[in-house]
Design a protein around this motif. Sequence first.
Motif, mmCIF file in Angstrom:
data_model
loop_
_atom_site.group_PDB
_atom_site.id
_atom_site.type_symbol
_atom_site.label_atom_id
_atom_site.label_comp_id
_atom_site.label_asym_id
_atom_site.label_seq_id
_atom_site.Cartn_x
_atom_site.Cartn_y
_atom_site.Cartn_z
ATOM 1 N N GLU A 36 0.016 -8.211 0.560
ATOM 2 C CA GLU A 36 1.137 -7.919 1.724
ATOM 3 C C GLU A 36 0.571 -9.131 2.564
ATOM 4 O OE1 GLU A 36 2.304 -5.099 4.420
ATOM 5 O OE2 GLU A 36 0.509 -3.942 3.946
ATOM 6 N N GLY A 56 5.493 -8.645 5.422
ATOM 7 C CA GLY A 56 6.009 -8.130 4.349
ATOM 8 C C GLY A 56 5.123 -8.742 3.094
ATOM 9 N N LYS A 57 5.904 -8.388 1.980
ATOM 10 C CA LYS A 57 5.367 -8.839 0.747
ATOM 11 C C LYS A 57 5.792 -10.363 0.408
ATOM 12 C CE LYS A 57 3.178 -5.318 -1.887
ATOM 13 N NZ LYS A 57 1.953 -5.419 -2.559
#
Length: 334
Positions: free
Chosen positions: A87, A110-111
């Motif tokens: 991440e 976020g990813k």
Amino acid sequence: NRRIVLASRPVGAPVEENFRLESVPVPTPGEGEVLLRTVYLSLDPYMRGRMSDAPSYADPVAVDEVMVGATVCRVEVSRHPDFSEGEWVLAYSGWQDYALSDGTGLSRLGKHPENPSHALGIMGMPGFTAYMGLLDIGQPKSGETLVVAAATGPVGGTVGQIGKLKGCRVVGIAGGPEKCRHATEGLGFHACLDHKAPDFAEQLRKACPDGIDVYYENVGGKVFDAVLPLLNTRARVPVCGLISQYNATRLPDGPDRLSLLMRTILTKRLTVRGFIIFDDYGHRYDEFAREMSQWLSLGKIQYREQLVDDLERAPEAFMGMLQGRNFGKLVVRV
Ligand code: NDP
């Protein structure tokens, strides 16, 4: 694990010898820690202040310590319950390849963030600075004249575009014709003047026939000297930065203009207010983020980044920024 440390404190403009590249083992995260791999490092003017030990709003970097800076990193190893490997996070891990963190101060991105580096610019500290300084202190109103220097940088470029959204006539000031063209053609400023032109003060006067209502101060020095006589009654001056003075070792040569400044503040009833973005406005970040992401998705704000490859080029890129050699938000792809 490469890292760049402050080797010595600069006197005047920083030079290469003030920085040192070192190689140290990659640290191993303990329980409750993450290992961060730096992907992007932000270079910002305030770092010049951290290299000196003069009293300021923040502590200096100690000699032999890693240069500070905001970074966008990927979590390489996680032994922390809140973070998973792969991440992206916004961190403050400085000029190095790897760093450990216990999670304090990390913001998750976020990813698969669309533009991870924007967290260092338009959606991060510089964008936020432009937004709060202009709207809260500058109080721009439709039909007013707004002047801003460092007009193609992440702060100045954003200030001018927000000013336009508020209906101001926006006059930028930048170093050189290419930057000025970008301010008018790319960012939609009404005019942009080159502060290196010999008749710059005269050009500014002509570009502001109704005077100046908001001067967003990024640079100080001779730009401010040219602005001062043009300020209108009840003009607002958010004092954001004074980059022309960051390398100064003494006060400028005379004549002493302090009494002229104070008289202008009095007779024109100016509002002149400094601010330090997160100290003064940290609690309003969400408000900014909401509005700015909307503007970006509607194409109302343009953002220019200058990516420099390789951590080892950070000192050179940073020294260049203090001379105006960057064109857009300076980010190192580590
Ligand atoms: P920029 O990317 O705009 O970089 C600095 C620019 O300043 C240079 O590219 C150059 O542009 C201009 N400049 C340098 N020297 C001079 C000079 N002698 N006279 C006129 N212009 C000069 O930086 P940022 O957008 O990140 O920052 C802009 C300002 O905002 C800085 O003063 C910074 O310290 C301040 N700041 C303040 C914050 C706060 O909380 N108060 C937070 C963030 C930033 P050009 O070639 O166009 O002249």
